[in-house]
Design a protein around this motif. Structure first.
Motif, PDB file in Angstrom:
ATOM      1  N   GLY A 258     115.751 -32.970 -11.899  1.00 21.30           N
ATOM      2  CA  GLY A 258     116.542 -33.479 -10.782  1.00 21.30           C
ATOM      3  C   GLY A 258     117.184 -34.837 -10.953  1.00 21.30           C
ATOM      4  N   PHE A 259     117.103 -35.444 -12.134  1.00 22.91           N
ATOM      5  CA  PHE A 259     117.764 -36.734 -12.341  1.00 22.91           C
ATOM      6  C   PHE A 259     119.256 -36.541 -12.593  1.00 22.91           C
ATOM      7  CE2 PHE A 259     113.419 -38.112 -13.212  1.00 22.91           C
ATOM      8  CZ  PHE A 259     113.393 -39.368 -12.619  1.00 22.91           C
ATOM      9  N   LYS A 260     120.058 -37.461 -12.038  1.00 23.29           N
ATOM     10  CA  LYS A 260     121.509 -37.463 -12.238  1.00 23.29           C
ATOM     11  C   LYS A 260     121.935 -38.832 -12.756  1.00 23.29           C
ATOM     12  CE  LYS A 260     122.008 -33.405 -10.134  1.00 23.29           C
ATOM     13  NZ  LYS A 260     122.180 -32.188 -10.925  1.00 23.29           N
ATOM     14  N   VAL A 261     122.970 -38.842 -13.609  1.00 27.88           N
ATOM     15  CA  VAL A 261     123.511 -40.101 -14.129  1.00 27.88           C
ATOM     16  C   VAL A 261     124.273 -40.824 -13.025  1.00 27.88           C
ATOM     17  CG1 VAL A 261     125.099 -41.147 -15.790  1.00 27.88           C
ATOM     18  CG2 VAL A 261     123.667 -39.204 -16.480  1.00 27.88           C
ATOM     19  N   VAL A 262     123.951 -42.106 -12.811  1.00 27.28           N
ATOM     20  CA  VAL A 262     124.658 -42.881 -11.781  1.00 27.28           C
ATOM     21  C   VAL A 262     125.381 -44.099 -12.362  1.00 27.28           C
ATOM     22  CG1 VAL A 262     123.248 -42.143  -9.822  1.00 27.28           C
ATOM     23  CG2 VAL A 262     122.480 -44.074 -11.205  1.00 27.28           C
ATOM     24  N   HIS A 263     124.910 -44.627 -13.487  1.00 29.54           N
ATOM     25  CA  HIS A 263     125.549 -45.778 -14.132  1.00 29.54           C
ATOM     26  C   HIS A 263     125.359 -45.657 -15.643  1.00 29.54           C
ATOM     27  CE1 HIS A 263     126.169 -47.986 -10.369  1.00 29.54           C
ATOM     28  NE2 HIS A 263     124.919 -47.724 -10.057  1.00 29.54           N
TER      29      HIS A 263
END
Length: 273
Positions: A258-263
């Protein structure tokens, strides 16, 4: 150590820069808050206000460098002055490898770094967990690390991250502040990994997550992440981590829970002249 006021000033400047530039700076707050001296941090004040800051973060023989300048005070030479002071300190301390850090979205930082002769090395994704149902986990134990785990932690850093042994020993000798948990990962075969969780201002950050190569591919890592995510999210924390962009295996693992790239953060190699 840094004073309470210095830490407040750094935080205020960081927020102003991030808001103005629509990006996220990496200032290694875990290290800033436990500085044993102020010899690795450089400040420039104007009329009592912090307008430029540069910090050095040592990991064994490698040192990372990150800094910032108040938007209205840029192009006045403040940061260049701090950069020169920082490089002089690096020379004195005889660090072997210098990495300059900048947010991937900062064009101004790229221009400055190229002017210094820095060479792009790699990038890291900063990821945040997006809430989703997670399966129950069994067959693993997460326990607080003890002095007896030191050699195992060194081996994990060497085998999983490719760190040389001298640097691994320096890194694993660090004493962490109270809001950080260094956890060992046990399965029925014994201790197979480690993970560090640091909690600050509503955020839980995962660092140093590694599994011995001979125990990878067995689903242990995914179970560990599920366990940590459940514990931290239940306690009300958002969950974050960083992963090198070329590490496809780790990226897929984090995305699967469930992790998503944000920066993204860019790193540049720098050689002292």
């Amino acid at each position: 150590m840094l004073t309470t006021q210095q830490l407040i000033d750094i935080e205020q400047l960081q927020k102003e820069c991030e808001t103005h530039d629509h990006l996220q700076l990496k200032l290694n707050w875990e290290m800033l808050r436990k500085r044993e001296s102020d010899q690795l941090d450089f400040f420039h004040y104007e009329n009592g206000e912090l307008v430029a800051f540069l910090g050095l973060y040592a990991f064994g023989s490698t040192v990372e460098v990150c800094g910032m300048v108040k938007p209205s005070e840029r192009r006045k030479g403040h940061f260049h002055q701090l950069f020169q002071q920082g490089m002089e300190k690096i020379k004195q301390n005889e660090y072997k490898k210098i990495l300059l850090n900048a947010p991937a979205g900062s064009d101004a930082a790229k221009v400055f770094l190229y002017k210094q002769g820095a060479e792009y090395a790699f990038s890291e994704h900063q990821m945040e967990w997006q809430e989703k149902p997670l399966e129950e986990t069994d067959g693993i134990i997460l326990r607080q690390a003890t002095l007896e785990d030191y050699e195992k932690r060194v081996r994990l850093s060497v085998t999983a991250f490719g760190v040389d042994e001298e640097d691994a020993r320096a890194m694993e000798s660090q004493v962490f502040v109270d809001n950080t948990a260094m956890l060992m990962i046990d399965v029925k075969e014994g201790t197979v990994g480690k993970i560090r969780v640091s909690r600050e201002e509503g955020q839980a950050w995962i660092y140093g997550f590694s599994i011995l190569p001979e125990h990878q591919g067995k689903g242990i890592g995914r179970k560990v992440l599920r366990r940590v995510i459940k514990e931290q999210s239940s306690a009300g924390y958002s969950i974050h981590l960083e992963v090198e962009t070329k590490n496809d295996h780790a990226l897929r693992l984090y995305e699967s829970v469930g992790f998503k790239v944000v920066h993204a953060q860019d790193y540049y190699k720098y050689q002292l002249g």
